[in-house]
Write a protein that holds these residues in place. Structure first.
Motif, PDB file in Angstrom:
ATOM      1  N   GLU A 159     -36.216  84.467 -31.237  1.00 39.17           N
ATOM      2  CA  GLU A 159     -34.896  85.716 -30.933  1.00 39.17           C
ATOM      3  C   GLU A 159     -35.710  87.380 -31.081  1.00 39.17           C
ATOM      4  OE1 GLU A 159     -30.869  88.603 -32.944  1.00 39.17           O
ATOM      5  OE2 GLU A 159     -32.469  86.915 -33.794  1.00 39.17           O
ATOM      6  N   LYS A 160     -35.802  88.524 -29.723  1.00 38.82           N
ATOM      7  CA  LYS A 160     -36.178  89.340 -29.795  1.00 38.82           C
ATOM      8  C   LYS A 160     -36.040  90.560 -31.035  1.00 38.82           C
ATOM      9  CE  LYS A 160     -38.707  92.299 -26.152  1.00 38.82           C
ATOM     10  NZ  LYS A 160     -38.681  93.650 -27.157  1.00 38.82           N
ATOM     11  N   VAL A 161     -36.811  91.405 -31.938  1.00 34.86           N
ATOM     12  CA  VAL A 161     -36.647  91.976 -32.731  1.00 34.86           C
ATOM     13  C   VAL A 161     -37.335  92.956 -32.801  1.00 34.86           C
ATOM     14  CG1 VAL A 161     -35.848  90.312 -34.217  1.00 34.86           C
ATOM     15  CG2 VAL A 161     -38.502  90.585 -34.232  1.00 34.86           C
ATOM     16  N   HIS A 162     -37.788  94.115 -33.401  1.00 30.95           N
ATOM     17  CA  HIS A 162     -38.558  95.148 -33.829  1.00 30.95           C
ATOM     18  C   HIS A 162     -38.771  95.752 -34.734  1.00 30.95           C
ATOM     19  CE1 HIS A 162     -35.596  97.974 -32.239  1.00 30.95           C
ATOM     20  NE2 HIS A 162     -35.638  98.550 -33.538  1.00 30.95           N
ATOM     21  N   PHE A 163     -39.732  96.079 -35.661  1.00 26.82           N
ATOM     22  CA  PHE A 163     -39.884  96.233 -37.134  1.00 26.82           C
ATOM     23  C   PHE A 163     -39.114  97.759 -37.193  1.00 26.82           C
ATOM     24  CE2 PHE A 163     -43.458  92.945 -38.122  1.00 26.82           C
ATOM     25  CZ  PHE A 163     -42.292  92.007 -37.686  1.00 26.82           C
ATOM     26  N   LYS A 164     -38.308  98.407 -38.382  1.00 26.52           N
ATOM     27  CA  LYS A 164     -38.439  99.916 -37.890  1.00 26.52           C
ATOM     28  C   LYS A 164     -39.016  99.830 -40.173  1.00 26.52           C
ATOM     29  CE  LYS A 164     -35.133 103.375 -38.835  1.00 26.52           C
ATOM     30  NZ  LYS A 164     -34.154 103.130 -38.744  1.00 26.52           N
ATOM     31  N   LYS A 165     -40.510 100.733 -40.148  1.00 25.22           N
ATOM     32  CA  LYS A 165     -40.735 101.024 -41.467  1.00 25.22           C
ATOM     33  C   LYS A 165     -39.729 101.528 -42.198  1.00 25.22           C
ATOM     34  CE  LYS A 165     -43.607 100.034 -42.872  1.00 25.22           C
ATOM     35  NZ  LYS A 165     -45.577 100.408 -43.109  1.00 25.22           N
ATOM     36  N   VAL A 166     -39.027 101.652 -43.140  1.00 22.26           N
ATOM     37  CA  VAL A 166     -38.514 102.410 -44.208  1.00 22.26           C
ATOM     38  C   VAL A 166     -39.656 102.758 -44.665  1.00 22.26           C
ATOM     39  CG1 VAL A 166     -36.252 102.182 -45.971  1.00 22.26           C
ATOM     40  CG2 VAL A 166     -36.515 100.588 -44.174  1.00 22.26           C
ATOM     41  N   ASN A 167     -39.962 102.704 -45.510  1.00 18.87           N
ATOM     42  CA  ASN A 167     -41.375 103.223 -46.423  1.00 18.87           C
ATOM     43  C   ASN A 167     -43.195 102.230 -46.312  1.00 18.87           C
ATOM     44  OD1 ASN A 167     -41.035 101.145 -48.178  1.00 18.87           O
ATOM     45  ND2 ASN A 167     -39.216 102.039 -49.655  1.00 18.87           N
ATOM     46  N   THR A 168     -43.574 102.087 -47.183  1.00 19.50           N
ATOM     47  CA  THR A 168     -45.424 102.134 -47.140  1.00 19.50           C
ATOM     48  C   THR A 168     -45.069 100.174 -47.029  1.00 19.50           C
ATOM     49  OG1 THR A 168     -45.823 102.583 -49.316  1.00 19.50           O
ATOM     50  CG2 THR A 168     -45.832 104.129 -47.171  1.00 19.50           C
ATOM     51  N   ASP A 169     -44.092 100.337 -47.399  1.00 20.77           N
ATOM     52  CA  ASP A 169     -44.286  98.542 -48.318  1.00 20.77           C
ATOM     53  C   ASP A 169     -43.017  97.097 -47.361  1.00 20.77           C
ATOM     54  OD1 ASP A 169     -42.848  99.698 -50.321  1.00 20.77           O
ATOM     55  OD2 ASP A 169     -43.604  98.694 -51.931  1.00 20.77           O
ATOM     56  N   THR A 170     -41.998  98.062 -47.027  1.00 18.94           N
ATOM     57  CA  THR A 170     -40.823  98.247 -46.638  1.00 18.94           C
ATOM     58  C   THR A 170     -39.979  97.977 -45.325  1.00 18.94           C
ATOM     59  OG1 THR A 170     -39.330  98.842 -48.713  1.00 18.94           O
ATOM     60  CG2 THR A 170     -37.758  98.121 -47.289  1.00 18.94           C
ATOM     61  N   ILE A 171     -39.764  97.030 -44.368  1.00 22.66           N
ATOM     62  CA  ILE A 171     -39.778  97.446 -42.848  1.00 22.66           C
ATOM     63  C   ILE A 171     -38.714  96.379 -42.778  1.00 22.66           C
ATOM     64  CG2 ILE A 171     -42.375  97.453 -42.405  1.00 22.66           C
ATOM     65  CD1 ILE A 171     -39.722  94.087 -42.082  1.00 22.66           C
ATOM     66  N   GLN A 172     -37.625  97.357 -42.108  1.00 27.13           N
ATOM     67  CA  GLN A 172     -35.990  96.387 -41.050  1.00 27.13           C
ATOM     68  C   GLN A 172     -36.642  95.490 -39.987  1.00 27.13           C
ATOM     69  OE1 GLN A 172     -33.564 100.067 -40.643  1.00 27.13           O
ATOM     70  NE2 GLN A 172     -32.276  99.140 -42.068  1.00 27.13           N
ATOM     71  N   MET A 173     -35.652  94.658 -39.944  1.00 25.21           N
ATOM     72  CA  MET A 173     -36.496  93.488 -38.160  1.00 25.21           C
ATOM     73  C   MET A 173     -35.079  94.305 -37.618  1.00 25.21           C
ATOM     74  SD  MET A 173     -37.529  90.252 -38.093  1.00 25.21           S
ATOM     75  CE  MET A 173     -36.832  88.564 -39.231  1.00 25.21           C
ATOM     76  N   ILE A 174     -34.922  94.487 -37.010  1.00 27.85           N
ATOM     77  CA  ILE A 174     -33.503  95.437 -35.880  1.00 27.85           C
ATOM     78  C   ILE A 174     -33.673  93.926 -34.977  1.00 27.85           C
ATOM     79  CG2 ILE A 174     -33.350  97.003 -34.478  1.00 27.85           C
ATOM     80  CD1 ILE A 174     -33.040  97.472 -37.580  1.00 27.85           C
ATOM     81  N   ARG A 175     -32.792  93.766 -35.142  1.00 31.55           N
ATOM     82  CA  ARG A 175     -32.355  92.872 -33.874  1.00 31.55           C
ATOM     83  C   ARG A 175     -31.887  93.230 -32.297  1.00 31.55           C
ATOM     84  NH1 ARG A 175     -28.398  88.282 -36.988  1.00 31.55           N
ATOM     85  NH2 ARG A 175     -29.713  87.103 -37.446  1.00 31.55           N
ATOM     86  N   GLU A 176     -32.387  92.685 -31.124  1.00 31.34           N
ATOM     87  CA  GLU A 176     -32.100  93.238 -30.031  1.00 31.34           C
ATOM     88  C   GLU A 176     -31.303  92.481 -29.212  1.00 31.34           C
ATOM     89  OE1 GLU A 176     -35.674  94.349 -27.759  1.00 31.34           O
ATOM     90  OE2 GLU A 176     -36.901  95.441 -29.786  1.00 31.34           O
ATOM     91  N   ASN A 177     -30.521  91.472 -29.795  1.00 32.99           N
ATOM     92  CA  ASN A 177     -29.457  90.308 -28.984  1.00 32.99           C
ATOM     93  C   ASN A 177     -30.968  89.933 -27.733  1.00 32.99           C
ATOM     94  OD1 ASN A 177     -27.961  91.280 -30.976  1.00 32.99           O
ATOM     95  ND2 ASN A 177     -27.211  93.228 -29.993  1.00 32.99           N
ATOM     96  N   LYS A 178     -31.495  90.324 -27.990  1.00 33.07           N
ATOM     97  CA  LYS A 178     -31.772  89.331 -27.049  1.00 33.07           C
ATOM     98  C   LYS A 178     -32.841  87.265 -27.022  1.00 33.07           C
ATOM     99  CE  LYS A 178     -33.020  93.327 -24.321  1.00 33.07           C
ATOM    100  NZ  LYS A 178     -34.412  93.889 -23.844  1.00 33.07           N
ATOM    101  N   VAL A 179     -31.775  86.983 -26.386  1.00 33.28           N
ATOM    102  CA  VAL A 179     -32.915  85.251 -26.986  1.00 33.28           C
ATOM    103  C   VAL A 179     -33.821  84.551 -25.868  1.00 33.28           C
ATOM    104  CG1 VAL A 179     -31.626  83.259 -28.350  1.00 33.28           C
ATOM    105  CG2 VAL A 179     -31.245  84.916 -28.916  1.00 33.28           C
ATOM    106  N   TYR A 180     -34.490  83.626 -26.605  1.00 34.46           N
ATOM    107  CA  TYR A 180     -35.123  82.925 -25.052  1.00 34.46           C
ATOM    108  C   TYR A 180     -34.932  81.424 -26.085  1.00 34.46           C
ATOM    109  CZ  TYR A 180     -39.721  82.731 -26.583  1.00 34.46           C
ATOM    110  OH  TYR A 180     -41.193  82.355 -26.777  1.00 34.46           O
ATOM    111  N   VAL A 181     -34.893  80.528 -24.752  1.00 32.05           N
ATOM    112  CA  VAL A 181     -34.386  78.939 -25.518  1.00 32.05           C
ATOM    113  C   VAL A 181     -35.284  77.773 -24.846  1.00 32.05           C
ATOM    114  CG1 VAL A 181     -32.115  79.345 -26.403  1.00 32.05           C
ATOM    115  CG2 VAL A 181     -32.373  78.485 -24.438  1.00 32.05           C
TER     116      VAL A 181
END
Length: 334
Positions: free
Chosen positions: A312-334
């Motif tokens: 599943e395609k994702v991207h990271f979003k930095k919350v602060n120096t040691d915390t990240i969110q992994m944002i789903r892009e609703n694209k999947v290859y199988v």
């Protein structure tokens, strides 16, 4: 020109260049994949954009690229004695031709093997991106996999690796039964073709890997003899590394257990992670800064009564120096 035909392949050495002639129906892949366990060495390879050029002793199949596939039965005594003295072995060891012949010429064969393998590197790649056994065996599910643009690598091999003499790129030939190559009965005047052959055939047990192999050739990669036992290494004068351009990486797929107790301080919610300080946090920061448009996360899903893999395609979003969110892009290859 020196060549050896085996099955539907022909292994060649022409004007110092190595090649494997393939049937017309086998085409070079546009992309290849490399699986990694999550180690400091693996992370370093991604950050610095290089592939490690293994020696056969580094490989997980003990007969892969092995001199056991070389048949020395037809080694003439005159050739034996010339080689023995030409390389100065008569000054450090006493070897009797008849005794050596009775033992399969194991000592001289080892010297030939060292001559060939010290100048060659093995890079194992695959065309199979979501193979469960590959994920289990090579990334242990907590590592990652990269997708590489083969044309980008090929077009930049010589430019980024000026000490590279030549290379060969070919698919492994999977066979029911491994067969030896007659080292002296085929008119070879060097170990080059027998060595190329021995790197290109594997038992069908390994066919699930769909391996394409990049062989690199330079001077004095060295031989890590100490891997086999209390033996002296032949020193390396060149790093076993082949560099590629950053844009050759088309995607990076994180294993489904990439985030785990070894690198997580806290799971804030389903896809928000607070990471411990260390190489994993640094690697995530690197991915966010350099490859955030091509990150995927490996998973499994149920399709009827079957379980299948996906990315599943994702991207990271930095919350602060040691915390990240992994944002789903609703694209999947199988």
């Amino acid at each position: 020109m020196s060549e050896y035909k085996y099955g539907d392949r022909t292994y060649k050495l022409t004007n110092g260049n190595y090649d494997v002639e393939l049937p017309n129906e086998i085409k070079q892949p546009e992309t290849v994949f490399k699986y990694y366990g999550k180690t400091d060495y693996s992370i370093d390879a991604i950050i610095k954009n290089y592939l490690f050029c293994s020696h056969p002793y580094h490989l997980n199949d003990s007969i892969d690229s092995s001199s056991l596939l070389w048949d020395f039965t037809n080694l003439p005594k005159a050739v034996f004695e010339k080689f023995y003295t030409q390389y100065g072995f008569d000054k450090v060891m006493v070897i009797d031709y008849e005794k050596e012949k009775a033992h399969g010429f194991v000592t001289i064969k080892q010297k030939f093997f060292e001559m060939a393998s010290k100048n060659a590197g093995v890079i194992s790649l695959t065309t199979n991106s979501l193979q469960t056994l590959m994920w289990a065996h090579y990334s242990t599910e907590s590592g990652f996999m990269i997708e590489l643009d083969w044309k980008e690598i090929k077009n930049n091999l010589k430019g980024l690796n000026p000490k590279l003499n030549n290379y060969a790129f070919f698919p492994i030939q999977y066979v029911d039964k491994l067969e030896t190559i007659d080292f002296f009965g085929n008119g070879f005047n060097s170990p080059d073709i027998p060595y190329l052959y021995s790197t290109a055939v594997k038992r069908k047990d390994w066919s699930y890997e769909d391996e394409w192999r990049l062989m690199t050739y330079t001077m004095d990669y060295g031989v890590p003899n100490s891997i086999r036992g209390p033996f002296q290494d032949i020193p390396s004068h060149h790093d076993r590394k082949v560099f590629y351009p950053k844009d050759a990486i088309k995607s990076i797929v994180l294993g489904k257990h990439f985030f785990n107790g070894s690198n997580l301080k806290k799971v804030i919610d389903d896809k928000t992670y607070q990471l411990k300080k260390g190489s994993d946090l640094d690697f995530v920061d690197f991915l966010e800064q350099n490859y955030n448009d091509r990150i995927y996360f490996c998973g499994e899903y149920q399709n009827g009564t079957e379980f299948k893999r996906s990315a599943e395609k994702v991207h990271f979003k930095k919350v602060n120096t040691d915390t990240i969110q992994m944002i789903r892009e609703n694209k999947v290859y199988v």
